[in-house]
Motif scaffolding. Structure first.
Motif, PDB file in Angstrom:
ATOM      1  N   VAL A 237       0.827  -1.204   0.000  1.00  0.00           N
ATOM      2  CA  VAL A 237       0.000   0.000   0.000  1.00  0.00           C
ATOM      3  C   VAL A 237       0.865   1.260   0.000  1.00  0.00           C
ATOM      4  CG1 VAL A 237      -0.223   0.043   2.516  1.00  0.00           C
ATOM      5  CG2 VAL A 237      -1.986   1.111   1.101  1.00  0.00           C
ATOM      6  N   LEU A 238       2.000   1.235   0.671  1.00  0.00           N
ATOM      7  CA  LEU A 238       2.871   2.416   0.692  1.00  0.00           C
ATOM      8  C   LEU A 238       3.432   2.713  -0.688  1.00  0.00           C
ATOM      9  CD1 LEU A 238       4.963   2.326   3.998  1.00  0.00           C
ATOM     10  CD2 LEU A 238       3.334   4.054   3.251  1.00  0.00           C
ATOM     11  N   ILE A 239       3.941   1.689  -1.374  1.00  0.00           N
ATOM     12  CA  ILE A 239       4.501   1.904  -2.705  1.00  0.00           C
ATOM     13  C   ILE A 239       3.426   2.430  -3.654  1.00  0.00           C
ATOM     14  CG2 ILE A 239       5.501   0.757  -4.714  1.00  0.00           C
ATOM     15  CD1 ILE A 239       7.463   1.194  -2.462  1.00  0.00           C
ATOM     16  N   VAL A 240       2.251   1.859  -3.594  1.00  0.00           N
ATOM     17  CA  VAL A 240       1.167   2.302  -4.474  1.00  0.00           C
ATOM     18  C   VAL A 240       0.804   3.754  -4.179  1.00  0.00           C
ATOM     19  CG1 VAL A 240      -1.268   1.989  -5.003  1.00  0.00           C
ATOM     20  CG2 VAL A 240       0.240   0.016  -4.901  1.00  0.00           C
ATOM     21  N   CYS A 241       0.675   4.101  -2.905  1.00  0.00           N
ATOM     22  CA  CYS A 241       0.274   5.470  -2.555  1.00  0.00           C
ATOM     23  C   CYS A 241       1.352   6.485  -2.913  1.00  0.00           C
ATOM     24  CB  CYS A 241      -0.069   5.544  -1.067  1.00  0.00           C
ATOM     25  SG  CYS A 241      -1.629   4.744  -0.648  1.00  0.00           S
ATOM     26  N   VAL A 242       2.609   6.119  -2.758  1.00  0.00           N
ATOM     27  CA  VAL A 242       3.689   7.029  -3.165  1.00  0.00           C
ATOM     28  C   VAL A 242       3.625   7.272  -4.668  1.00  0.00           C
ATOM     29  CG1 VAL A 242       6.188   7.213  -3.432  1.00  0.00           C
ATOM     30  CG2 VAL A 242       5.219   6.527  -1.243  1.00  0.00           C
ATOM     31  N   MET A 243       3.374   6.222  -5.429  1.00  0.00           N
ATOM     32  CA  MET A 243       3.285   6.383  -6.882  1.00  0.00           C
ATOM     33  C   MET A 243       2.046   7.182  -7.274  1.00  0.00           C
ATOM     34  SD  MET A 243       4.614   2.743  -8.323  1.00  0.00           S
ATOM     35  CE  MET A 243       4.701   3.438  -9.949  1.00  0.00           C
ATOM     36  N   VAL A 244       0.947   6.954  -6.588  1.00  0.00           N
ATOM     37  CA  VAL A 244      -0.274   7.720  -6.886  1.00  0.00           C
ATOM     38  C   VAL A 244      -0.077   9.191  -6.543  1.00  0.00           C
ATOM     39  CG1 VAL A 244      -2.664   8.063  -6.165  1.00  0.00           C
ATOM     40  CG2 VAL A 244      -1.841   5.769  -6.681  1.00  0.00           C
ATOM     41  N   ALA A 245       0.599   9.472  -5.422  1.00  0.00           N
ATOM     42  CA  ALA A 245       0.864  10.868  -5.051  1.00  0.00           C
ATOM     43  C   ALA A 245       1.723  11.557  -6.101  1.00  0.00           C
ATOM     44  CB  ALA A 245       1.540  10.923  -3.683  1.00  0.00           C
ATOM     45  N   GLY A 246       2.753  10.856  -6.590  1.00  0.00           N
ATOM     46  CA  GLY A 246       3.620  11.463  -7.597  1.00  0.00           C
ATOM     47  C   GLY A 246       2.981  11.565  -8.961  1.00  0.00           C
ATOM     48  N   ARG A 247       2.098  10.607  -9.270  1.00  0.00           N
ATOM     49  CA  ARG A 247       1.496  10.582 -10.609  1.00  0.00           C
ATOM     50  C   ARG A 247       0.182  11.345 -10.661  1.00  0.00           C
ATOM     51  NH1 ARG A 247      -2.230   7.700 -13.367  1.00  0.00           N
ATOM     52  NH2 ARG A 247      -1.791   7.213 -15.571  1.00  0.00           N
ATOM     53  N   SER A 248      -0.770  10.961  -9.822  1.00  0.00           N
ATOM     54  CA  SER A 248      -2.108  11.550  -9.890  1.00  0.00           C
ATOM     55  C   SER A 248      -2.248  12.795  -9.020  1.00  0.00           C
ATOM     56  CB  SER A 248      -3.147  10.506  -9.460  1.00  0.00           C
ATOM     57  OG  SER A 248      -3.053   9.346 -10.274  1.00  0.00           O
ATOM     58  N   GLY A 249      -1.626  12.785  -7.821  1.00  0.00           N
ATOM     59  CA  GLY A 249      -1.708  13.957  -6.949  1.00  0.00           C
ATOM     60  C   GLY A 249      -1.111  15.183  -7.601  1.00  0.00           C
ATOM     61  N   SER A 250       0.049  15.022  -8.215  1.00  0.00           N
ATOM     62  CA  SER A 250       0.673  16.166  -8.891  1.00  0.00           C
ATOM     63  C   SER A 250      -0.176  16.626 -10.068  1.00  0.00           C
ATOM     64  CB  SER A 250       2.075  15.785  -9.369  1.00  0.00           C
ATOM     65  OG  SER A 250       2.018  14.697 -10.287  1.00  0.00           O
ATOM     66  N   ALA A 251      -0.805  15.677 -10.765  1.00  0.00           N
ATOM     67  CA  ALA A 251      -1.669  16.060 -11.888  1.00  0.00           C
ATOM     68  C   ALA A 251      -2.880  16.852 -11.402  1.00  0.00           C
ATOM     69  CB  ALA A 251      -2.127  14.800 -12.634  1.00  0.00           C
ATOM     70  N   TYR A 252      -3.472  16.428 -10.287  1.00  0.00           N
ATOM     71  CA  TYR A 252      -4.603  17.180  -9.732  1.00  0.00           C
ATOM     72  C   TYR A 252      -4.194  18.613  -9.400  1.00  0.00           C
ATOM     73  CZ  TYR A 252      -7.515  12.979  -9.111  1.00  0.00           C
ATOM     74  OH  TYR A 252      -8.277  11.872  -9.306  1.00  0.00           O
ATOM     75  N   THR A 253      -3.056  18.763  -8.724  1.00  0.00           N
ATOM     76  CA  THR A 253      -2.596  20.109  -8.351  1.00  0.00           C
ATOM     77  C   THR A 253      -2.344  20.966  -9.590  1.00  0.00           C
ATOM     78  OG1 THR A 253      -1.556  19.201  -6.363  1.00  0.00           O
ATOM     79  CG2 THR A 253      -0.860  21.388  -7.061  1.00  0.00           C
TER      80      THR A 253
END
Length: 397
Positions: A237-253
């Motif tokens: 779950v940590l690896i997935v969330c780190v990747m989602v933060a870098g990929r999707s979170g940055s895109a949202y911002t």
């Protein structure tokens, strides 16, 4: 042409340059407490030479004054050059220990003076050395204040999102299904290849390192226990969330920040739409749905990677791996990681949207907020994982 004069009582003086019949300069008044300097005319770049001489003359003439007020109420015009000359005069008096004030500043010129006041503010070496502790405390205080402000903004957005969710539950037709499916496809389906590949490699690396070190004790079989528990409870779950933060979170911002810069969010408000309902809700719901699914896919990929390494590098057949894995893990082990996923997704979405709404009108601000979004999301995900670890340990999971 510049003229300087003083009356018989010594109560007033002037340093004035005349242009086209209009006086531009400083008029001084004296009282028992100090000196008042009244700026007159247009302090603009076209008057540069004369104004610089007036400022230098005033700084030298009143160098013994202890209290000085610089009154800007009678200015006709002020540009950046004139504002800098006034600030330079102010600094000259302050450097000699005088108490200075800039008064009579109009609202239209206040922003310009505030910007000029920040120019070339460098502390001397002695001051920096003498106040090193104060500077450190100041930095810490500012950092804490920024953290507090960020938490307040997160709380505000969480409250607004809660109200929107409750309204959507009461009126399901308000949910923008097209937008939800679009974001779900972007943050979920398109992320599957990179998540599966990354977690596959992570599982393989953990297994290889475990076999390499456990082989010393003849305990290679316990690598399965280690990989199974680590991947299902924590690492997956940590690896997935780190990747989602870098990929999707940055895109949202970046998306929300660009909309903020183009005033599209203000346009939504003007048309009577709630930006939280239109922009935030579909994105966060998509994350809350996608991240648990990606966590499951990532965990399975990591286990397959570990199985492959155990077979090729450790000489452990797939049957032995499967049998040992069934003994090592249980349903609660799998449930722990899956329970964490939606909460971590919510944190990532909130942080990304808050930073997107905080972007101002510059491209530099967009870049800074995008970077800040990723860093804060990863940090909060790790902190949240720590709280979950303590919670599940306390309840025996």
């Amino acid at each position: 042409m510049t003229a300087a004069g003083r009356d018989a009582q010594g109560t007033s003086a002037s340093l004035v340059a005349t242009f086209d019949g209009k006086g531009v300069g400083l008029v001084a008044t004296f009282d028992g407490k100090g000196v008042g300097l009244v700026a007159t005319g247009a302090w603009i770049a076209e008057r540069a030479a004369e104004l610089e001489k007036i400022v230098d003359d005033a700084a030298g003439r009143y160098q013994t004054a202890r209290s000085i007020d610089i009154d800007l109420a009678r200015l006709d015009r002020l540009d950046t050059f004139g504002a800098w000359l006034i600030e330079r005069l102010n600094r000259a008096f302050t450097a000699r220990g005088a108490s200075t004030r800039i008064i009579g500043l109009s609202d239209s010129d206040r922003g310009l003076m505030d910007e000029v006041r920040l120019v070339n503010r460098t502390a001397g070496r002695d001051a920096a050395a003498a106040n090193g502790i104060l500077l450190a405390l100041d930095s810490i205080g500012r950092a804490v204040a920024e953290i507090g402000a960020s938490l307040v903004l997160l709380a505000h957005l969480l409250g607004a999102l809660t109200m929107v969710v409750l309204g959507t539950i009461a009126h399901p037709a308000r949910l923008r299904l097209t937008s939800l499916v679009h974001h779900l496809e972007k943050v979920g389906w398109r992320a599957v290849p990179i998540v599966a590949l990354s977690t596959f490699l992570i599982g393989a690396i953990i297994a290889q390192q475990g076999i390499f070190h456990f082989r010393t004790f003849g305990a290679e079989v316990y690598v399965v226990d280690m990989v199974g528990i680590l991947v299902l409870r924590e690492v997956g779950v940590l690896i997935v969330c780190v990747m989602v933060a870098g990929r999707s979170g940055s895109a949202y911002t970046a998306e929300l920040g660009s909309m903020k810069m183009r005033e599209e969010i203000d346009a939504l408000r003007t048309m009577g739409f709630d930006p939280v309902e239109v922009l935030v809700l579909p994105r966060i719901v998509a994350l809350v749905i996608a991240v648990p699914l990606l966590t499951f896919i990532g965990a399975m990929a990591a286990l397959y990677g570990a199985e492959l390494v155990c077979w090729l590098y450790g000489g452990m057949t797939p049957d032995i791996f499967h049998a040992r894995l069934r003994e090592a893990i249980s349903v609660p082990t799998f449930a722990v990681g899956m329970i964490k996923a939606p909460f971590m997704a919510l944190v990532i979405g909130l942080v990304a949207c808050v930073d997107g709404f905080e972007v101002d009108g510059s491209a530099a601000s967009l870049g800074l907020k995008t970077t800040s979004s990723v860093v804060k999301s990863i940090f909060l995900v790790i902190v949240l994982d720590g709280f979950f670890a303590m919670f599940f340990a306390a309840i025996g999971m």
